[in-house]
Scaffold this motif. Structure first.
Motif, PDB file in Angstrom:
ATOM      1  N   PHE A  50       0.862  -1.196   0.000  1.00  0.00           N
ATOM      2  CA  PHE A  50       0.000   0.000   0.000  1.00  0.00           C
ATOM      3  C   PHE A  50       0.889   1.233   0.000  1.00  0.00           C
ATOM      4  CE2 PHE A  50      -2.048   3.480   2.259  1.00  0.00           C
ATOM      5  CZ  PHE A  50      -3.219   3.614   1.533  1.00  0.00           C
ATOM      6  N   PHE A  51       0.549   2.202  -0.833  1.00  0.00           N
ATOM      7  CA  PHE A  51       1.310   3.444  -0.927  1.00  0.00           C
ATOM      8  C   PHE A  51       0.348   4.598  -1.147  1.00  0.00           C
ATOM      9  CE2 PHE A  51       4.879   6.159  -1.773  1.00  0.00           C
ATOM     10  CZ  PHE A  51       4.420   7.076  -2.716  1.00  0.00           C
ATOM     11  N   SER A  52       0.536   5.670  -0.394  1.00  0.00           N
ATOM     12  CA  SER A  52      -0.301   6.850  -0.572  1.00  0.00           C
ATOM     13  C   SER A  52       0.513   8.091  -0.244  1.00  0.00           C
ATOM     14  CB  SER A  52      -1.533   6.787   0.335  1.00  0.00           C
ATOM     15  OG  SER A  52      -2.266   8.003   0.260  1.00  0.00           O
ATOM     16  N   ALA A  53       0.329   9.111  -1.059  1.00  0.00           N
ATOM     17  CA  ALA A  53       0.922  10.426  -0.786  1.00  0.00           C
ATOM     18  C   ALA A  53      -0.175  11.446  -0.502  1.00  0.00           C
ATOM     19  CB  ALA A  53       1.781  10.874  -1.963  1.00  0.00           C
ATOM     20  N   GLU A  54      -1.384  10.972  -0.249  1.00  0.00           N
ATOM     21  CA  GLU A  54      -2.507  11.873  -0.008  1.00  0.00           C
ATOM     22  C   GLU A  54      -2.502  12.378   1.430  1.00  0.00           C
ATOM     23  OE1 GLU A  54      -6.109   9.942  -1.033  1.00  0.00           O
ATOM     24  OE2 GLU A  54      -5.567   9.619  -3.133  1.00  0.00           O
ATOM     25  N   ALA A  55      -3.047  13.571   1.619  1.00  0.00           N
ATOM     26  CA  ALA A  55      -3.134  14.162   2.950  1.00  0.00           C
ATOM     27  C   ALA A  55      -4.196  13.439   3.776  1.00  0.00           C
ATOM     28  CB  ALA A  55      -3.468  15.644   2.847  1.00  0.00           C
ATOM     29  N   PHE A  56      -3.910  13.221   5.051  1.00  0.00           N
ATOM     30  CA  PHE A  56      -4.835  12.581   5.967  1.00  0.00           C
ATOM     31  C   PHE A  56      -5.383  13.613   6.947  1.00  0.00           C
ATOM     32  CE2 PHE A  56      -3.226   8.837   4.220  1.00  0.00           C
ATOM     33  CZ  PHE A  56      -3.812   7.712   4.779  1.00  0.00           C
ATOM     34  N   PRO A  57      -6.638  13.495   7.378  1.00  0.00           N
ATOM     35  CA  PRO A  57      -7.134  14.374   8.444  1.00  0.00           C
ATOM     36  C   PRO A  57      -6.427  14.063   9.757  1.00  0.00           C
ATOM     37  CG  PRO A  57      -8.738  12.656   7.956  1.00  0.00           C
ATOM     38  CD  PRO A  57      -7.668  12.549   6.908  1.00  0.00           C
ATOM     39  N   LEU A  58      -6.355  15.050  10.631  1.00  0.00           N
ATOM     40  CA  LEU A  58      -5.600  14.939  11.873  1.00  0.00           C
ATOM     41  C   LEU A  58      -6.524  14.782  13.077  1.00  0.00           C
ATOM     42  CD1 LEU A  58      -3.005  17.836  11.380  1.00  0.00           C
ATOM     43  CD2 LEU A  58      -2.739  15.415  10.765  1.00  0.00           C
ATOM     44  N   SER A  59      -6.086  13.968  14.017  1.00  0.00           N
ATOM     45  CA  SER A  59      -6.626  13.959  15.376  1.00  0.00           C
ATOM     46  C   SER A  59      -5.490  14.426  16.284  1.00  0.00           C
ATOM     47  CB  SER A  59      -7.097  12.562  15.784  1.00  0.00           C
ATOM     48  OG  SER A  59      -8.247  12.179  15.063  1.00  0.00           O
ATOM     49  N   VAL A  60      -5.665  15.585  16.905  1.00  0.00           N
ATOM     50  CA  VAL A  60      -4.575  16.251  17.623  1.00  0.00           C
ATOM     51  C   VAL A  60      -4.932  16.441  19.083  1.00  0.00           C
ATOM     52  CG1 VAL A  60      -3.055  18.269  17.668  1.00  0.00           C
ATOM     53  CG2 VAL A  60      -4.078  17.528  15.497  1.00  0.00           C
ATOM     54  N   VAL A  61      -4.008  16.052  19.965  1.00  0.00           N
ATOM     55  CA  VAL A  61      -4.077  16.488  21.354  1.00  0.00           C
ATOM     56  C   VAL A  61      -3.046  17.595  21.525  1.00  0.00           C
ATOM     57  CG1 VAL A  61      -3.617  15.897  23.761  1.00  0.00           C
ATOM     58  CG2 VAL A  61      -4.930  14.331  22.336  1.00  0.00           C
ATOM     59  N   VAL A  62      -3.527  18.808  21.795  1.00  0.00           N
ATOM     60  CA  VAL A  62      -2.633  19.934  22.077  1.00  0.00           C
ATOM     61  C   VAL A  62      -2.312  19.876  23.569  1.00  0.00           C
ATOM     62  CG1 VAL A  62      -2.341  22.434  21.993  1.00  0.00           C
ATOM     63  CG2 VAL A  62      -3.724  21.276  20.248  1.00  0.00           C
ATOM     64  N   LEU A  63      -1.085  19.490  23.890  1.00  0.00           N
ATOM     65  CA  LEU A  63      -0.683  19.242  25.275  1.00  0.00           C
ATOM     66  C   LEU A  63       0.198  20.396  25.750  1.00  0.00           C
ATOM     67  CD1 LEU A  63      -0.785  17.328  27.665  1.00  0.00           C
ATOM     68  CD2 LEU A  63       1.116  16.036  26.656  1.00  0.00           C
ATOM     69  N   LEU A  64      -0.355  21.231  26.612  1.00  0.00           N
ATOM     70  CA  LEU A  64       0.281  22.471  27.031  1.00  0.00           C
ATOM     71  C   LEU A  64       0.914  22.339  28.409  1.00  0.00           C
ATOM     72  CD1 LEU A  64      -2.631  24.857  25.983  1.00  0.00           C
ATOM     73  CD2 LEU A  64      -0.492  24.494  24.745  1.00  0.00           C
ATOM     74  N   ASP A  65       2.145  22.781  28.515  1.00  0.00           N
ATOM     75  CA  ASP A  65       2.851  22.819  29.791  1.00  0.00           C
ATOM     76  C   ASP A  65       2.214  23.900  30.659  1.00  0.00           C
ATOM     77  OD1 ASP A  65       4.709  23.142  31.894  1.00  0.00           O
ATOM     78  OD2 ASP A  65       6.373  22.525  30.612  1.00  0.00           O
ATOM     79  N   ASN A  66       1.696  23.512  31.809  1.00  0.00           N
ATOM     80  CA  ASN A  66       0.987  24.429  32.684  1.00  0.00           C
ATOM     81  C   ASN A  66       1.876  25.002  33.772  1.00  0.00           C
ATOM     82  OD1 ASN A  66      -1.583  25.639  33.285  1.00  0.00           O
ATOM     83  ND2 ASN A  66      -1.710  24.349  35.112  1.00  0.00           N
ATOM     84  N   ASP A  67       3.192  24.821  33.644  1.00  0.00           N
ATOM     85  CA  ASP A  67       4.110  25.281  34.685  1.00  0.00           C
ATOM     86  C   ASP A  67       5.348  25.903  34.048  1.00  0.00           C
ATOM     87  OD1 ASP A  67       5.138  25.756  37.183  1.00  0.00           O
ATOM     88  OD2 ASP A  67       5.924  23.737  37.464  1.00  0.00           O
ATOM     89  N   LEU A  68       5.125  26.853  33.153  1.00  0.00           N
ATOM     90  CA  LEU A  68       6.211  27.542  32.478  1.00  0.00           C
ATOM     91  C   LEU A  68       6.621  28.789  33.263  1.00  0.00           C
ATOM     92  CD1 LEU A  68       4.817  27.435  28.821  1.00  0.00           C
ATOM     93  CD2 LEU A  68       6.656  26.004  29.744  1.00  0.00           C
ATOM     94  N   LYS A  69       7.776  29.313  32.934  1.00  0.00           N
ATOM     95  CA  LYS A  69       8.160  30.605  33.486  1.00  0.00           C
ATOM     96  C   LYS A  69       7.196  31.665  32.968  1.00  0.00           C
ATOM     97  CE  LYS A  69      13.041  29.446  33.976  1.00  0.00           C
ATOM     98  NZ  LYS A  69      14.445  29.767  33.594  1.00  0.00           N
ATOM     99  N   THR A  70       7.067  32.742  33.723  1.00  0.00           N
ATOM    100  CA  THR A  70       6.047  33.742  33.419  1.00  0.00           C
ATOM    101  C   THR A  70       6.144  34.258  31.993  1.00  0.00           C
ATOM    102  OG1 THR A  70       6.057  34.429  35.741  1.00  0.00           O
ATOM    103  CG2 THR A  70       5.088  35.953  34.138  1.00  0.00           C
ATOM    104  N   LYS A  71       7.323  34.621  31.556  1.00  0.00           N
ATOM    105  CA  LYS A  71       7.499  35.170  30.210  1.00  0.00           C
ATOM    106  C   LYS A  71       7.128  34.136  29.150  1.00  0.00           C
ATOM    107  CE  LYS A  71      10.958  37.280  27.170  1.00  0.00           C
ATOM    108  NZ  LYS A  71      12.381  37.710  27.036  1.00  0.00           N
ATOM    109  N   ASP A  72       7.574  32.891  29.337  1.00  0.00           N
ATOM    110  CA  ASP A  72       7.268  31.835  28.360  1.00  0.00           C
ATOM    111  C   ASP A  72       5.773  31.543  28.320  1.00  0.00           C
ATOM    112  OD1 ASP A  72       9.995  31.671  27.907  1.00  0.00           O
ATOM    113  OD2 ASP A  72      10.277  30.042  29.352  1.00  0.00           O
TER     114      ASP A  72
END
Length: 383
Positions: free
Chosen positions: A113-135
């Motif tokens: 099987f071979f495909s170069a077609e774009a696939f839809p995404l399932s994304v978990v945006v995982l955000l660091d909740n303990d960054l320095k204030t500026k970041d």
């Protein structure tokens, strides 16, 4: 008196009419032919045909609603997403099937099987909740730009982590709803080490009577109520990635499953799941990690965990020090994750006794770099 010739003509005509009348009578006396009997009775609906078992059907040829049922299989049919870049880091999109070679446990495989077609995404945006204030401020102000890299067929789930994992409101394809959720996302920031209570203050040693503890007279002063952790990180990054994988594992194989990890890379010792166990879960369900490092962790060598997750799962790692860099990188990540080659094969000649199998992908064209997962775990369900 009639002539003999005319008489003969009348006799012949009479015989002809008589013959025609007899033939017509016989035809009218015959029964009409019976109507043909239908092969299938009209009041009995046709029976559905049985579906073949264990059929291998590529994910992008399935209806999304069927992906969780029709893509269950009894053999370890492997699909491997592959990113190819040139020396300048640009995506290469014109390769053909014959330019790829795949090796499973060192044995070359036939690409079925071979495909170069774009696939839809399932994304978990995982955000660091303990960054320095500026970041944290830079990340917060840039989050809405994530939506610009998503299509109408993509779905996203916004989560945060520190010592604990904080899931958001679930997967959504509604971009307006996602923008609103991202706008409302507020990240906690680290605080300087807090000083203990004032020794002379009212809560320095609890309630007192004549300078002695009211709880246990004569006892030494109670310890300060604030525990100072100093420079030790209490973030559980491994646990967060593991929990994110559980949100993605049941999404269909007709989708690219990725974790978009935005962090400074710090990882404490409070994790319940080890790095190896987490990577095993990611590989088992075909989940790639795309890491985006923020802050000064690159110079402090704190991005190694971000790099490892990306490398071992076939994702990629990016670094950003400014808000503009963050916004540009969001679209680069989603573009790269969506536009990958997909190679599929039924493993032959590998070590069937092993649970983990290595994958090596090569291209015949020179000067290109390849990003793909380095292996997979055998499974018997959707992956």
């Amino acid at each position: 008196m009639k002539s003999p010739r005319k008489t003969q003509f009348l006799i012949a005509l009479a015989l002809l009419v008589s013959g025609l009348l007899c033939l017509s009578g016989r035809l009218l006396a015959q029964e009409p032919p019976a109507a043909p009997i239908p092969k299938v009775p009209q009041d009995v609906p046709p029976q559905p045909q049985a579906k073949p078992q264990d059929t291998q059907i590529p994910a992008n040829q399935q209806n999304p609603s069927d992906s969780q049922t029709t893509l269950k299989f009894s053999v370890n049919y492997v699909f491997s997403p592959v990113t190819v870049k040139d020396r300048e880091g640009r995506l290469v999109a014109d390769l053909t099937r014959n330019e790829f070679r795949v090796f499973d446990d060192g044995a070359e495989q036939r690409i079925e099987f071979f495909s170069a077609e774009a696939f839809p995404l399932s994304v978990v945006v995982l955000l660091d909740n303990d960054l320095k204030t500026k970041d944290a401020e830079q990340v917060e102000s840039s989050l809405s730009a994530i939506v610009g890299g998503l299509s109408s067929n993509d779905e996203a789930f916004v989560c945060r982590f520190d010592m604990n994992f904080h899931p958001g409101k679930g997967f959504t394809r509604d971009q307006d709803r996602l923008v609103t959720e991202l706008h409302r996302t507020r990240l906690s920031v680290d605080r300087p080490d807090a000083a203990g209570p004032d020794p002379g203050g009212p809560y320095s040693s609890g309630p007192t009577i004549n300078g002695q503890s009211a709880i246990t007279p004569g006892a030494p002063p109670a310890a300060a109520s604030t525990v100072i952790l100093g420079d030790k990180s209490t973030k559980a990054l491994d646990d967060a990635v593991y929990e994110a994988s559980q949100l993605l594992k049941d999404r269909g194989r007709d989708r690219r499953k990725i974790i978009f990890l935005i962090s400074d890379g710090e990882n404490g010792k409070t994790n319940h799941y080890t790095y190896d166990n987490t990577v095993k879960e990611l590989l088992r369900y075909g989940i790639s990690v795309y890491s985006l490092g923020v802050g000064g962790g690159f110079y402090e060598r704190k991005f190694s965990r971000l790099q490892s997750y990306a490398h071992d799962t076939g994702g990629d790692v990016f670094y950003a020090a400014k808000r503009n860099s963050l916004e540009n990188l969001y679209s680069r990540v989603t573009e790269q994750a969506r536009n990958q080659y997909t190679l599929g094969y039924n493993p032959r000649g590998n070590d069937k006794a092993k649970d983990y199998h290595t994958i090596e992908v090569r291209v015949r064209r020179e000067g290109l770099s390849i990003l793909t997962r380095e292996g997979y775990y055998s499974v018997t369900g959707p992956r």
